[in-house]
Write an enzyme that holds these catalytic residues in place. Sequence first.
Site, PDB file in Angstrom:
ATOM      1  N   ASN A  69       0.837  -1.198   0.000  1.00  0.00           N
ATOM      2  CA  ASN A  69       0.000   0.000   0.000  1.00  0.00           C
ATOM      3  C   ASN A  69       0.873   1.249   0.000  1.00  0.00           C
ATOM      4  OD1 ASN A  69      -0.423   1.940   2.503  1.00  0.00           O
ATOM      5  ND2 ASN A  69       0.160  -0.061   3.347  1.00  0.00           N
ATOM      6  N   LEU A  89      -1.089   8.280   4.063  1.00  0.00           N
ATOM      7  CA  LEU A  89      -1.762   8.843   5.248  1.00  0.00           C
ATOM      8  C   LEU A  89      -2.869   9.831   4.894  1.00  0.00           C
ATOM      9  CD1 LEU A  89       1.278   9.376   7.651  1.00  0.00           C
ATOM     10  CD2 LEU A  89      -0.313   7.462   7.584  1.00  0.00           C
ATOM     11  N   CYS A 145       5.330   4.953   9.204  1.00  0.00           N
ATOM     12  CA  CYS A 145       4.758   4.831   7.863  1.00  0.00           C
ATOM     13  C   CYS A 145       5.839   5.120   6.821  1.00  0.00           C
ATOM     14  CB  CYS A 145       3.596   5.794   7.670  1.00  0.00           C
ATOM     15  SG  CYS A 145       2.913   5.773   5.997  1.00  0.00           S
ATOM     16  N   GLY A 175       1.058  -8.153  12.305  1.00  0.00           N
ATOM     17  CA  GLY A 175       1.749  -8.630  11.121  1.00  0.00           C
ATOM     18  C   GLY A 175       1.335 -10.013  10.669  1.00  0.00           C
ATOM     19  N   GLY A 176       0.483 -10.086   9.656  1.00  0.00           N
ATOM     20  CA  GLY A 176       0.140 -11.357   9.029  1.00  0.00           C
ATOM     21  C   GLY A 176      -0.797 -12.246   9.817  1.00  0.00           C
ATOM     22  N   THR A 200      -4.238  -6.461   7.462  1.00  0.00           N
ATOM     23  CA  THR A 200      -4.573  -6.768   6.068  1.00  0.00           C
ATOM     24  C   THR A 200      -5.730  -7.759   5.936  1.00  0.00           C
ATOM     25  OG1 THR A 200      -2.288  -6.337   5.418  1.00  0.00           O
ATOM     26  CG2 THR A 200      -3.616  -7.622   3.892  1.00  0.00           C
TER      27      THR A 200
END
Length: 294
Positions: free
Chosen positions: A59, A63, A119, A234-235, A257
């Site tokens: 991505n 922001l 970010c 994370g994941g 995600t």
Amino acid sequence: FILKNPILTASGTYGYCDEYNEFLNVENLGAVITKAISLKPRSGNQNTRITETEAGMINSIGLENIGIERFLKEKLPVLKAQNIDFIMNVAGSEIEEYCSVAKQCEINGIKAIELNVSCPNVKKGCLEFGTNASALYELVSNVRKNYGGFIIVKLTPNVTSIEELGIAAEKAGANAISAINTLKGTKIRTELRNGKFEKTIIQGGYSGVGIKPVAINAVLRLTKAVNIPVIGIGGIETLQDVLEFFAAGAEAVEIGTANFTHPDIAEKLIIELEEYIKINNFKNLDNLKKELRI
């Protein structure tokens, strides 16, 4: 700031407040972490913003957000009216911007914030603070002067020593650390047309199932370096993923995600975790964590 359960939704994947109401009962979540909020509205990046990969996504949103003024006017009343436990993610380009937003959070009774210092998709700010221990200490300590609530610092994996950043955040007054934000990633598309390649380079923050081993490693290292809670990110897609983060020392987790493909996943994991504790005769969540810890 006490969580009702350890399953949260990560910033940038769950909107501002009530966008997921049709998929689940948001009140059941440990907390919703809002889309990043900056002092002024941001239009974000103009390039390709989201690209799927074999094991996640890249991505480059940049922001984009409505700014603190509109958030307080339009979104905060909805959050309060629906009795949603939430944490506001805060972003900025300068220390003064972070402090101004934090001060507004203090004035408006926002109990917890997550400082986005990680970010990779903005030209100035965020990652500049998240990759330098001295800069991070200065940022967090100044935010602490303007905000008396619960401060979480969201760290990047794109550093040599994530422990140094965690220690700096703790010394500066952070109450918890969340890790990890996205990894820097690149995807190259190639199309052969009339004997010539057309190449498209897409760069941004890589997230999804592919980053879980990196995230587990970061959490394990951080929990051995600091004395404040670490929230794992994370994941995460399954209960087994959640248990792995608990084993590494995480006190809670954020689902990111996976929300895009399974918008009700956070609530499902809460139910599965409760059933797992009961079926396997653990006294409570703390007992489960204690048995899992490495």
